[in-house]
Design an enzyme around this catalytic site. Structure first.
Site, PDB file in Angstrom:
ATOM      1  N   PRO A  27       0.826  -1.208   0.000  1.00 59.23           N
ATOM      2  CA  PRO A  27       0.000   0.000   0.000  1.00 59.23           C
ATOM      3  C   PRO A  27       0.861   1.258   0.000  1.00 59.23           C
ATOM      4  CG  PRO A  27      -0.011  -1.078   2.155  1.00 59.23           C
ATOM      5  CD  PRO A  27       0.655  -2.008   1.216  1.00 59.23           C
ATOM      6  N   MET A  28       0.558   2.179  -0.915  1.00 53.84           N
ATOM      7  CA  MET A  28       1.276   3.468  -0.921  1.00 53.84           C
ATOM      8  C   MET A  28       0.293   4.590  -1.205  1.00 53.84           C
ATOM      9  SD  MET A  28       5.033   2.640  -2.460  1.00 53.84           S
ATOM     10  CE  MET A  28       4.502   1.552  -3.760  1.00 53.84           C
ATOM     11  N   THR A  29       0.074   5.399  -0.186  1.00 55.44           N
ATOM     12  CA  THR A  29      -0.827   6.544  -0.286  1.00 55.44           C
ATOM     13  C   THR A  29      -0.345   7.464  -1.390  1.00 55.44           C
ATOM     14  OG1 THR A  29      -1.515   6.380   1.985  1.00 55.44           O
ATOM     15  CG2 THR A  29      -1.520   8.585   1.041  1.00 55.44           C
ATOM     16  N   GLN A 103      -6.498  -1.622   1.111  1.00 58.41           N
ATOM     17  CA  GLN A 103      -6.102  -1.494   2.515  1.00 58.41           C
ATOM     18  C   GLN A 103      -7.048  -0.513   3.217  1.00 58.41           C
ATOM     19  OE1 GLN A 103      -2.627   0.751   3.900  1.00 58.41           O
ATOM     20  NE2 GLN A 103      -1.885  -1.080   4.948  1.00 58.41           N
ATOM     21  N   HIS A 170      -5.198  -2.385   8.137  1.00 58.64           N
ATOM     22  CA  HIS A 170      -3.933  -1.684   8.383  1.00 58.64           C
ATOM     23  C   HIS A 170      -3.702  -1.569   9.894  1.00 58.64           C
ATOM     24  CE1 HIS A 170      -0.536   0.760   7.986  1.00 58.64           C
ATOM     25  NE2 HIS A 170      -1.010   1.798   7.343  1.00 58.64           N
ATOM     26  N   ALA A 172      -0.694  -1.432  11.126  1.00 57.68           N
ATOM     27  CA  ALA A 172       0.724  -1.044  11.243  1.00 57.68           C
ATOM     28  C   ALA A 172       0.869   0.467  11.296  1.00 57.68           C
ATOM     29  CB  ALA A 172       1.485  -1.593  10.028  1.00 57.68           C
ATOM     30  N   ASN A 173       2.122   0.894  11.290  1.00 59.26           N
ATOM     31  CA  ASN A 173       2.513   2.303  11.060  1.00 59.26           C
ATOM     32  C   ASN A 173       1.802   3.294  11.974  1.00 59.26           C
ATOM     33  OD1 ASN A 173       3.768   0.846   9.104  1.00 59.26           O
ATOM     34  ND2 ASN A 173       2.933   1.937   7.352  1.00 59.26           N
ATOM     35  N   TYR A 175      -1.238   3.559  13.303  1.00 59.75           N
ATOM     36  CA  TYR A 175      -2.631   3.981  13.160  1.00 59.75           C
ATOM     37  C   TYR A 175      -3.533   3.267  14.192  1.00 59.75           C
ATOM     38  CZ  TYR A 175      -0.717   6.357   9.173  1.00 59.75           C
ATOM     39  OH  TYR A 175       0.053   7.184   8.393  1.00 59.75           O
ATOM     40  N   ARG A 227      -1.904  -6.179   8.364  1.00 59.60           N
ATOM     41  CA  ARG A 227      -0.546  -5.608   8.330  1.00 59.60           C
ATOM     42  C   ARG A 227      -0.194  -5.107   9.717  1.00 59.60           C
ATOM     43  NH1 ARG A 227       2.685  -1.012   4.737  1.00 59.60           N
ATOM     44  NH2 ARG A 227       4.137  -2.586   4.021  1.00 59.60           N
TER      45      ARG A 227
HETATM   46  C1  LIG Z   1       4.651   7.336  -0.705  1.00 57.00           C
HETATM   47  C2  LIG Z   1       4.411   6.216   0.270  1.00 57.00           C
HETATM   48  C3  LIG Z   1       3.145   6.035   0.805  1.00 57.00           C
HETATM   49  C4  LIG Z   1       2.893   4.978   1.705  1.00 57.00           C
HETATM   50  N1  LIG Z   1       1.613   4.755   2.139  1.00 57.00           N
HETATM   51  C5  LIG Z   1       1.337   3.656   2.889  1.00 57.00           C
HETATM   52  C6  LIG Z   1      -0.011   3.299   3.177  1.00 57.00           C
HETATM   53  O1  LIG Z   1      -0.977   3.933   2.720  1.00 57.00           O
HETATM   54  N2  LIG Z   1      -0.206   2.207   3.961  1.00 57.00           N
HETATM   55  C7  LIG Z   1       0.819   1.447   4.444  1.00 57.00           C
HETATM   56  O2  LIG Z   1       0.587   0.458   5.152  1.00 57.00           O
HETATM   57  N3  LIG Z   1       2.113   1.742   4.131  1.00 57.00           N
HETATM   58  C8  LIG Z   1       2.386   2.806   3.349  1.00 57.00           C
HETATM   59  N4  LIG Z   1       3.689   3.053   2.949  1.00 57.00           N
HETATM   60  C9  LIG Z   1       4.761   2.105   3.345  1.00 57.00           C
HETATM   61  C10 LIG Z   1       5.020   1.080   2.215  1.00 57.00           C
HETATM   62  O3  LIG Z   1       3.909   0.205   2.066  1.00 57.00           O
HETATM   63  C11 LIG Z   1       6.288   0.222   2.470  1.00 57.00           C
HETATM   64  O4  LIG Z   1       6.084  -0.522   3.641  1.00 57.00           O
HETATM   65  C12 LIG Z   1       7.547   1.060   2.606  1.00 57.00           C
HETATM   66  O5  LIG Z   1       7.669   1.974   1.532  1.00 57.00           O
HETATM   67  C13 LIG Z   1       8.815   0.177   2.667  1.00 57.00           C
HETATM   68  O6  LIG Z   1       8.964  -0.562   1.479  1.00 57.00           O
HETATM   69  P1  LIG Z   1      10.058  -0.142   0.338  1.00 57.00           P
HETATM   70  O7  LIG Z   1      11.395  -0.036   1.016  1.00 57.00           O
HETATM   71  O8  LIG Z   1       9.985  -1.261  -0.660  1.00 57.00           O
HETATM   72  O9  LIG Z   1       9.598   1.165  -0.216  1.00 57.00           O
HETATM   73  C14 LIG Z   1       3.955   4.112   2.086  1.00 57.00           C
HETATM   74  C15 LIG Z   1       5.226   4.322   1.543  1.00 57.00           C
HETATM   75  C16 LIG Z   1       5.465   5.343   0.635  1.00 57.00           C
HETATM   76  C17 LIG Z   1       6.842   5.493   0.030  1.00 57.00           C
END
Ligand SMILES: Cc1cc2nc3c(=O)[nH]c(=O)nc-3n(C[C@H](O)[C@H](O)[C@H](O)COP(=O)(O)O)c2cc1C
Length: 386
Positions: A27-29, A103, A170, A172-173, A175, A227
């Site tokens: 997931p990437m916002t 997610q 979600h 994790a992170n 939230y 997650r």
């Molecule tokens: C721009 C951006 C937005 C992200 N948004 C989320 C998200 O919405 N939900 C989430 O669980 N992780 C989010 N992440 C974390 C990523 O899912 C991932 O765990 C993190 O980038 C590490 O992986 P990588 O080293 O392959 O980038 C985000 C990461 C980036 C770079």
């Protein structure tokens, strides 16, 4: 074509759904939704450019209720009116057999009253995040906790109706799901807080509600993932042992996979630098083969993905997939030399990355140094995001 493990299909045992390969987009916002969280054409364009090669694509996070919104430009799954846009999003992702997972979350205290249009953020307890500028949230009442569990269930129903192949909770992170599990953010004295078992009660209730909703509404197999972040650095905070206990509890629930959120797939404990345990290996041992596991963090090359695939089930490519939407296709075509590991700012439009998303990528990556940009200075990279 090299016979990489990560190119082999994998079936989720409980549901019989097969991912055509073991590469996942995490997931990437992308901050491209409208102000009310509905899906935009820019978003559809971005997803359709990046999908099709990977086995599974997990969307940017979507908020399950209005108070759960964490960022501007975030997807909403809080209202039935969101379903038509989410249907288009699911369809944009489901090309060439890629599985589409959405997610879902509530941001809890990791938002602010500006994003919430004047409302105070909510959390397990009235404890502000230990970071500069975060507001003190309002503690959810017992009835509001139960309503939030219902809101997760309603969001799962919308994900099913929109045609996704699954949802990822979600947890994790930092939230809301994690805020209930954490002894830092959860200081409650009712059944939702206190002991380790009580701090797990909200995540478990959400998992059970999601599974119940799937059983009721899905007319075909539908995946449920969770997650988590293995540790918090604060004291009190989540320890690796707490997480192993949570894993042991989750593995008994009707989940289809566990996704471990880390910046380094081979990371060791943050709380105790003398401990050299590889966190993902400790979690894998705890799982004991009972659930498939997704790992993520710093994986970019086919060799790195293969090492992860030899040890774990699914391998997620975050930053690398932003820059290289055809990563799987290039590996399959024996064209690995063409894989892109840095981005030129002039390529952002071709990649469907709009300026707010670029700014988000820079922010999440710890500034321009965290994103490999070629051809222009990092100052240019920053200003292009404005
Ligand atoms: C721009 C951006 C937005 C992200 N948004 C989320 C998200 O919405 N939900 C989430 O669980 N992780 C989010 N992440 C974390 C990523 O899912 C991932 O765990 C993190 O980038 C590490 O992986 P990588 O080293 O392959 O980038 C985000 C990461 C980036 C770079």
């Amino acid at each position: 074509m090299t016979a990489y493990e990560f190119l082999k299909p994998l079936t989720f045992p409980k549901k019989g759904i097969t991912a055509k390969n073991r590469i996942t987009i995490p997931p990437m916002t992308e901050q491209m939704a409208f102000h009310d969280g509905t899906v935009t054409q820019d978003e559809l364009h971005y997803y359709s450019l990046h999908t099709g090669g990977v086995g599974m694509y997990i969307t940017a996070v979507a908020n399950v209720n209005d108070l759960g919104k964490g960022f501007e430009g975030e997807l909403s799954i809080a209202h039935d009116e969101d379903i038509p846009g989410l249907t288009r999003l699911a369809n944009a992702i489901k090309q060439n057999g890629t599985l589409a997972i959405i997610q879902i979350f509530s941001a809890g205290r990791m938002t602010n009253s500006h994003v919430l249009r004047g409302h105070q953020p909510v959390s397990a307890s009235a404890v502000a995040a230990p970071r500069a500028g975060y507001e003190t949230p309002q503690a959810l009442s017992g009835a509001a906790v139960e309503q939030t569990v219902e809101d997760f269930g309603a969001a799962v129903r919308r994900a099913i109706l929109a045609g996704f192949d699954g949802v990822e909770l979600h947890g994790a992170n930092t939230y809301l799901l994690q805020q209930f599990f954490s002894p830092h953010s959860n200081r409650r004295t009712d059944e939702w807080g206190g002991s380790l078992e009580n701090r797990m009660r909200f995540p478990v209730a959400v998992v059970d509600k999601a599974a119940e909703t799937i059983a009721r509404y899905a007319d075909k197999p539908f995946l449920l993932g969770y997650r988590l972040s293995p540790e918090e650095v604060e004291t009190p905070g989540i320890t690796l042992n707490d997480t192993l206990a949570l894993v042991e509890t989750l593995v008994e629930r009707p989940l289809d996979y566990l996704h471990v959120s880390q910046n380094n797939a081979w990371g060791t404990p943050l709380r105790d630098h003398s401990d050299h345990t590889i966190i993902n290996q400790a979690i894998k041992r705890q799982l004991g083969g009972r659930l498939p596991m997704i790992v993520v963090g710093g994986i970019k090359t086919p060799a790195e993905a293969e090492k992860a695939a030899e040890n774990f089930d699914f391998v997620a490519l975050g930053h690398e997939s932003l820059i290289e939407p055809n990563w799987v296709e290039k590996v399959e075509a024996d064209n690995e030399d063409a894989i892109r590991y840095a981005v030129a700012l002039s390529d952002l439009t071709e990649l469907g990355i709009q300026p707010p998303f670029w700014q988000m990528i820079l922010n999440v990556s710890g500034g321009p140094a965290g994103v490999p940009v070629v051809g222009e200075t990092t100052n240019d990279a920053q200003s292009s995001g404005e």
